[in-house]
Motif scaffolding. Structure first.
Motif, PDB file in Angstrom:
ATOM      1  N   VAL A  61       0.669  -1.001  -0.287  1.00  0.00           N
ATOM      2  CA  VAL A  61      -0.501   0.362  -0.235  1.00  0.00           C
ATOM      3  C   VAL A  61       0.605   1.393  -0.218  1.00  0.00           C
ATOM      4  O   VAL A  61       2.102   1.392   0.618  1.00  0.00           O
ATOM      5  CB  VAL A  61      -1.068   0.053   1.556  1.00  0.00           C
ATOM      6  N   ILE A  62       0.412   2.298  -0.645  1.00  0.00           N
ATOM      7  CA  ILE A  62       1.122   3.518  -1.068  1.00  0.00           C
ATOM      8  C   ILE A  62       0.411   4.617  -0.073  1.00  0.00           C
ATOM      9  O   ILE A  62      -0.715   4.629  -1.485  1.00  0.00           O
ATOM     10  CB  ILE A  62       1.876   3.873  -1.457  1.00  0.00           C
ATOM     11  N   LEU A  63       0.504   5.590   0.817  1.00  0.00           N
ATOM     12  CA  LEU A  63      -0.487   6.516   0.544  1.00  0.00           C
ATOM     13  C   LEU A  63       0.368   7.473   0.443  1.00  0.00           C
ATOM     14  O   LEU A  63       0.762   8.107   0.934  1.00  0.00           O
ATOM     15  CB  LEU A  63      -0.669   6.585   2.072  1.00  0.00           C
ATOM     16  N   ILE A  64      -0.217   8.314  -0.630  1.00  0.00           N
ATOM     17  CA  ILE A  64       0.702   9.354  -1.484  1.00  0.00           C
ATOM     18  C   ILE A  64       0.060  10.940  -1.290  1.00  0.00           C
ATOM     19  O   ILE A  64      -1.744  11.008  -0.980  1.00  0.00           O
ATOM     20  CB  ILE A  64       0.373   9.542  -2.291  1.00  0.00           C
ATOM     21  N   THR A  65       0.364  12.043  -0.355  1.00  0.00           N
ATOM     22  CA  THR A  65      -0.393  13.121  -0.044  1.00  0.00           C
ATOM     23  C   THR A  65       0.138  14.461  -0.875  1.00  0.00           C
ATOM     24  O   THR A  65       1.866  14.001  -1.422  1.00  0.00           O
ATOM     25  CB  THR A  65      -0.343  13.452   1.660  1.00  0.00           C
ATOM     26  N   GLY A  66      -1.255  14.830  -1.181  1.00  0.00           N
ATOM     27  CA  GLY A  66      -0.686  16.658  -2.657  1.00  0.00           C
ATOM     28  C   GLY A  66       0.446  16.291  -3.527  1.00  0.00           C
ATOM     29  O   GLY A  66      -0.596  15.141  -4.075  1.00  0.00           O
ATOM     30  N   GLY A  67      -0.357  16.504  -4.385  1.00  0.00           N
ATOM     31  CA  GLY A  67       0.180  16.571  -5.820  1.00  0.00           C
ATOM     32  C   GLY A  67      -1.462  16.499  -6.791  1.00  0.00           C
ATOM     33  O   GLY A  67      -0.915  16.436  -7.702  1.00  0.00           O
ATOM     34  N   LEU A  68      -1.865  16.724  -5.893  1.00  0.00           N
ATOM     35  CA  LEU A  68      -3.637  17.164  -7.124  1.00  0.00           C
ATOM     36  C   LEU A  68      -3.956  18.179  -6.911  1.00  0.00           C
ATOM     37  O   LEU A  68      -5.061  18.224  -7.217  1.00  0.00           O
ATOM     38  CB  LEU A  68      -4.920  16.241  -5.841  1.00  0.00           C
ATOM     39  N   GLY A  69      -3.287  19.448  -7.086  1.00  0.00           N
ATOM     40  CA  GLY A  69      -3.278  20.902  -6.959  1.00  0.00           C
ATOM     41  C   GLY A  69      -3.999  20.935  -8.412  1.00  0.00           C
ATOM     42  O   GLY A  69      -3.586  20.654  -9.346  1.00  0.00           O
ATOM     43  N   PRO A  70      -4.777  22.100  -8.884  1.00  0.00           N
ATOM     44  CA  PRO A  70      -4.823  22.689  -9.607  1.00  0.00           C
ATOM     45  C   PRO A  70      -3.488  23.235 -10.577  1.00  0.00           C
ATOM     46  O   PRO A  70      -3.500  23.962 -12.010  1.00  0.00           O
ATOM     47  CB  PRO A  70      -5.487  23.644  -9.335  1.00  0.00           C
ATOM     48  N   ASP A 127     -14.246  10.984  -2.089  1.00  0.00           N
ATOM     49  CA  ASP A 127     -15.611  12.780  -1.970  1.00  0.00           C
ATOM     50  C   ASP A 127     -14.263  13.269  -0.494  1.00  0.00           C
ATOM     51  O   ASP A 127     -14.027  12.799  -0.250  1.00  0.00           O
ATOM     52  CB  ASP A 127     -16.604  12.831  -1.137  1.00  0.00           C
ATOM     53  N   ASN A 128     -14.813  14.611  -0.841  1.00  0.00           N
ATOM     54  CA  ASN A 128     -14.152  15.816  -0.682  1.00  0.00           C
ATOM     55  C   ASN A 128     -14.850  16.435  -0.147  1.00  0.00           C
ATOM     56  O   ASN A 128     -14.803  17.676  -0.819  1.00  0.00           O
ATOM     57  CB  ASN A 128     -12.080  16.171  -1.208  1.00  0.00           C
ATOM     58  N   PRO A 129     -15.226  16.984   0.935  1.00  0.00           N
ATOM     59  CA  PRO A 129     -16.163  17.894   0.911  1.00  0.00           C
ATOM     60  C   PRO A 129     -15.532  18.827   1.629  1.00  0.00           C
ATOM     61  O   PRO A 129     -16.028  20.333   1.738  1.00  0.00           O
ATOM     62  CB  PRO A 129     -17.147  17.630   2.894  1.00  0.00           C
ATOM     63  N   ASN A 130     -14.433  18.510   1.653  1.00  0.00           N
ATOM     64  CA  ASN A 130     -13.381  20.167   2.314  1.00  0.00           C
ATOM     65  C   ASN A 130     -12.411  20.446   1.240  1.00  0.00           C
ATOM     66  O   ASN A 130     -12.175  22.152   1.719  1.00  0.00           O
ATOM     67  CB  ASN A 130     -13.582  19.995   3.481  1.00  0.00           C
ATOM     68  N   GLY A 131     -12.493  20.372  -0.154  1.00  0.00           N
ATOM     69  CA  GLY A 131     -11.817  20.948  -0.814  1.00  0.00           C
ATOM     70  C   GLY A 131     -12.336  20.860  -1.808  1.00  0.00           C
ATOM     71  O   GLY A 131     -13.538  19.875  -2.422  1.00  0.00           O
ATOM     72  N   THR A 132     -11.684  21.552  -3.242  1.00  0.00           N
ATOM     73  CA  THR A 132     -12.024  21.220  -4.484  1.00  0.00           C
ATOM     74  C   THR A 132     -11.156  19.865  -5.109  1.00  0.00           C
ATOM     75  O   THR A 132     -11.804  18.914  -6.555  1.00  0.00           O
ATOM     76  CB  THR A 132     -11.319  22.104  -5.719  1.00  0.00           C
ATOM     77  N   ALA A 133     -10.097  19.016  -4.488  1.00  0.00           N
ATOM     78  CA  ALA A 133      -9.485  18.184  -5.907  1.00  0.00           C
ATOM     79  C   ALA A 133     -10.022  16.809  -4.331  1.00  0.00           C
ATOM     80  O   ALA A 133      -9.790  16.828  -3.007  1.00  0.00           O
ATOM     81  CB  ALA A 133      -7.990  18.175  -5.228  1.00  0.00           C
ATOM     82  N   LEU A 157      -7.062  16.372   4.690  1.00  0.00           N
ATOM     83  CA  LEU A 157      -6.970  14.877   4.449  1.00  0.00           C
ATOM     84  C   LEU A 157      -7.579  13.974   5.502  1.00  0.00           C
ATOM     85  O   LEU A 157      -8.132  13.117   5.371  1.00  0.00           O
ATOM     86  CB  LEU A 157      -5.889  14.961   4.548  1.00  0.00           C
ATOM     87  N   LYS A 158      -7.737  15.177   6.628  1.00  0.00           N
ATOM     88  CA  LYS A 158      -7.881  13.826   7.922  1.00  0.00           C
ATOM     89  C   LYS A 158      -9.566  13.643   7.925  1.00  0.00           C
ATOM     90  O   LYS A 158      -9.788  11.980   8.131  1.00  0.00           O
ATOM     91  CB  LYS A 158      -8.180  14.962   9.110  1.00  0.00           C
ATOM     92  N   PRO A 159     -10.467  14.064   7.796  1.00  0.00           N
ATOM     93  CA  PRO A 159     -11.905  13.145   7.241  1.00  0.00           C
ATOM     94  C   PRO A 159     -11.853  12.564   6.230  1.00  0.00           C
ATOM     95  O   PRO A 159     -12.414  11.095   6.476  1.00  0.00           O
ATOM     96  CB  PRO A 159     -12.866  14.542   6.728  1.00  0.00           C
ATOM     97  N   MET A 160     -11.231  12.611   5.392  1.00  0.00           N
ATOM     98  CA  MET A 160     -10.773  11.747   3.938  1.00  0.00           C
ATOM     99  C   MET A 160     -10.705  10.230   4.831  1.00  0.00           C
ATOM    100  O   MET A 160     -10.479   9.481   4.058  1.00  0.00           O
ATOM    101  CB  MET A 160     -10.441  11.408   3.074  1.00  0.00           C
TER     102      MET A 160
END
Lengths: 412, 412
Positions: A61-70, A127-133, A157-160
Motif C-alpha cells: 500500500v502507498i498513501l500519497i499526499t499532495g500533488g492533486l492541486g490545480p 469524496d472531499n467535502p472540504n476542498g476541490t480535489a 486529509l483527515k476526514p477523508m
C-alpha cells in the motif's frame, strides 16, 4: 501488509511547514495494527515518478499526499495514470462539485481546476467535502500496490482518512485481522515523564499492552493499545493515579468537556482576559453549541479597559500592578457581575518578550476563577515560554481550573 | 549540490513523535541556498542500508539522523563503514568523554556504550557536548556522497548542526557558489488557482525561476526562487497583478502587518466579535507589542451582550436578526464609541453546524470596519466550511479589510 507514505510538497522540504502527516498516518494506521514502514517527502514535481518506481515492487500500500492541486507542478494523478498505462477521463460529477464550491463562495471557477476532475480509469473517487480535489483509490495490479492519492491540507486529509481510507484499509486487511483496541487519556497538570515514571513499571507487567505518550503545551495524551482486557487493566491504573488530572477518557479537547459540563448543569461562563487576548473565549467558542453556556467575553488588554468594563479600581492596579492576585480577583468578580454568568475566568500576565521585571519576569501569570457558588480562587503560575506557547498554556491552565471546579474538586 | 535527509527512528513512524527534523533541516540549509531534495524516515534497523544504497548514486550530501545509540538496532555507523569498505577503530578520546559524562551524572557506564566510540577510518568526529554519541563526517568517495551521521535528539542535533555541519557545508559549497534567493508574497482575497491561471504563463518566460504555492484558509503564499534578476522580474509581475491583495512581501502574518501599520500611524483598533468568539482579538495579540495598538475587545456572543456593551438596540436585532448588515454596523459603531479606538472591527455570523436558515445558511457572516475617519464599511460573506475553518477565515477576512483601509484602498 507493508505500508509506505509519500508526502509531496516543496514547502515541507523548505522547512516552512512542519510535516505532521507522518505522525498522523502513524497514529491512524496503528489503530488497524498497521505500521508505516517508510515515509518519504519530496518536492512538488517530477520526483514522484522516481519514488513510486522504487516503492512499487516492495510494498502493498502507498498513501500519497499532495500533488492533486490545480497548478502545473501538481502531477501525482497524471504520473500514476501513466505508470499504470491508464487513460484519464473527466468525471462530470466531480467537475460539477468543484464548480458548485466556487459558485457558493461567489467565485468564478478557473479552467486550471478542470484537471482536478480527471480520474484514471479503474480508480475509485474518494469524496472531499472540504476542498476541490477529491482523493483517489487505485486498487493493486500485477505491477503496482494499492494506491491512495490524498489531498495535502490536513483539514481535507483527515476526514477523508477517517471516513474512507481507514475503513477501506480495514476491508483490505480482512475480517480475520482483528486489530487491537485503543483508549486515550487526556491528562492536565502532570508531565509525560512523571506519568511514565509512576506507571511504566506497572504497565510493563500487563501482557500485550503498548503505551504511547504525546505531550503538547500543558496537556499529555496517554494512549493504551492492546486487547480489551489489557487496556482495562491499564486504564484502571491511570484512573487511580490521576483522579483529578484526567480531563477525559477520549480525544475531546478540554473546551468540549467544559461546555458539556456547563450545559448539563444549565450554567454559564464569562471571560475577562488580559494576556491571553481573547484566546480563552475563542477556545470555548470552538465548541458546537457553546452559545448555550457562553455569552460575554472581555478582552481588557489596557488597564483602562479593566477599570471601565470590569470595575477594577485604578488605584488597585496602581498599587499592586496589573499582574497581581488583587487585580485578577477583581477582574473575575467584576466579570461575574457584569456578565451575569455563573462562573468567570480572569487572567493577567506577562506574555513577553517585553514587560518583565525582576519580581515579575516574563512568563508570570495570575489566574482567577469566580463562581456564584464557590467564591473566588486565584493562583500565580510561571510559564517562561515563547509568546504563542504562553497564551496556549495559560488558556489551558485557566480552563482546567474551571474544569476542576465543575468536577467538584477543591481548587488548590 | 543535491542534499538528502534520512531520519531513522521507529517512534517517528509510529506517530508518537512529530518529525520536526525535516522542517529544521529545510530551514537551516535554505540559509546556505541549499534545498533538501528528499527526506526519508525509516525504522531503526536494517532499512538504513537499503535507503543509502538507493541514495548514494543520485546525491551529493546525505544528512542522517539517529541510529548512533548504544542499542542493538542502532547500526548506522556500522552500515556506513561496511558499505565504504572501511574498518571501525576505537577512538579513545571519545570513550573517555562518554565515561566522564556518565561519572558526572553519578552513573556507571554501560559496556554497550563502547560502540558509540567506534569511528570508521577516514571519518571526522563531530563533537557532541550534549550527549554520548558524537557525530561523524565521512567525506565523499568515488562511490559515495558526503555523509553526515548525526544524533537524533534535537537538543544534541541542533548545536552540532549550527556549530559544525552548516560551516562545513558552507566550505564544501565554496565561495563561488552564490545560492539562489527567495521571495515570498502573502496574498489575500484571491485563490491559488486564479493566481496561477493569471501569472503562470508569464512566470514560465523567466529563465531559472521556480514558483511554489501554498494555500491556507483564505491566504496564499507565492514563493519565488531563483537568481535575483529572475525573482525581481517575477515579483514585479505579482505586484502589478495584485496591488491590493498583497499583504506582505515576507512571511509575516497579517496581524503583524496590521500592528506595524497602526503603530506607525499612532492609531488603535478595538474588536466586537460574535461568531469568531475572540479569535480576532487573540490573533492581533499574538504580535509582540500589540498592546500599543489594542486595548479593548468585546466578545458579544449573546444578543444581550451586543446591546449592553456595544449599545446595539435590541429592536434592531429583533427586526433584522443578529447576523445582518444593520446589526454589524451598529456593533462596529458602538465598539468605536465604547473603546475610544481609532478603528473597530465587528463580525456577526453563523459558524454552525446549527443555526442556519434558508435565507442565512451556515457560513453566512457580516463584517464591518468602522474608523474615526473613513466611516463604516460593511459586507456580507459566505464561507460554508467547518466551524474552526470558518472562524479562521472570518478572522482573516476581517483583518484584511482593516489592512486595506489602513493601506488607503477604498473598501468594496
Amino acid at each position: 501488509m507493508r505500508v509506505e507514505v509519500v508526502n509531496t510538497g516543496t514547502e515541507l522540504l523548505l522547512g516552512k511547514v512542519i510535516n505532521t502527516h507522518a505522525a498522523y498516518f502513524g497514529n491512524e494506521l496503528f489503530k488497524l495494527g498497521l505500521r508505516v514502514q517508510r515515509q518519504t517527502t519530496i518536492p512538488d514535481g517530477d520526483d514522484i515518478r522516481v519514488v513510486l518506481e522504487e516503492a512499487f515492487p516492495r510494498t502493498d500500500v502507498i498513501l500519497i499526499t499532495g500533488g492533486l492541486g490545480p497548478t502545473h507542478d501538481d502531477i501525482t494523478r497524471e504520473v500514476v495514470a501513466e505508470m499504470l498505462g491508464r487513460e484519464l477521463h473527466l468525471d462530470q460529477s466531480i467537475l460539477n462539485g468543484i464548480r458548485e464550491m466556487f459558485v457558493s463562495r461567489g467565485l468564478k471557477m478557473n479552467p486550471s481546476n478542470n484537471k482536478q476532475a480527471m480520474v484514471p480509469d479503474g480508480a475509485e473517487v474518494l469524496d472531499n467535502p472540504n476542498g476541490t480535489a477529491p482523493g483517489l483509490f487505485v486498487p493493486t495490479t500485477e505491477n503496482s500496490p494499492h494506491l491512495f492519492l490524498l489531498p495535502g491540507p490536513p483539514r481535507e486529509l483527515k476526514p477523508m482518512m477517517e471516513n474512507l481510507v481507514i475503513p477501506k484499509l480495514g476491508d483490505l486487511l480482512g475480517p480475520e485481522n482483528s486489530p487491537d483496541g485503543t483508549r486515550n487519556f487526556r491528562i492536565y497538570g502532570v508531565g509525560e515523564s512523571a506519568i511514565a515514571g509512576r506507571l511504566e513499571a506497572k504497565f510493563n507487567e500487563i501482557d500485550d499492552l503498548e503505551v504511547g505518550y504525546c505531550a503538547r503545551l500543558g496537556e499529555v495524551d496517554v494512549r493504551l493499545i492492546g486487547p480489551e482486557s489489557a487496556i482495562e487493566a491499564a486504564a484502571e491504573l491511570v484512573r487511580v493515579a490521576y483522579p483529578r488530572q484526567i480531563v477525559t477518557e477520549s480525544e475531546d479537547p478540554i473546551e468540549k468537556v467544559i461546555v458539556g459540563m456547563l450545559r448539563e448543569r444549565g450554567e454559564t461562563v464569562a471571560t475577562a482576559e488580559s494576556c491571553t487576548g481573547g484566546q480563552i473565549a475563542s477556545t470555548i467558542t470552538n465548541t458546537d453549541g457553546s452559545s448555550a453556556v457562553f455569552g460575554h467575553g472581555f478582552v481588557t488588554y489596557a488597564n483602562e479597559a479593566k477599570a471601565k468594563w470590569l470595575g477594577v479600581p485604578m488605584e488597585l492596579i496602581e498599587e499592586h500592578g496589573a499582574v497581581s492576585e488583587e487585580v485578577v480577583r477583581a477582574m473575575a468578580a467584576g466579570c461575574l457581575e457584569a456578565s451575569g454568568a455563573d462562573h468567570a475566568i480572569a487572567v493577567s500576565g506577562i506574555a513577553g518578550p517585553g514587560g518583565g521585571t525582576d519580581e515579575k519576569p516574563v512568563g508570570t501569570v495570575q489566574i482567577a476563577i469566580a463562581s456564584r457558588e464557590g467564591g473566588i480562587f486565584a493562583k500565580r503560575y510561571y510559564q517562561p515560554v515563547d509568546r504563542l506557547s504562553f497564551k496556549t498554556r495559560v488558556t489551558r491552565l485557566a480552563l482546567d481550573l474551571l474544569r476542576q471546579r465543575l468536577a467538584g474538586f477543591e481548587l488548590k
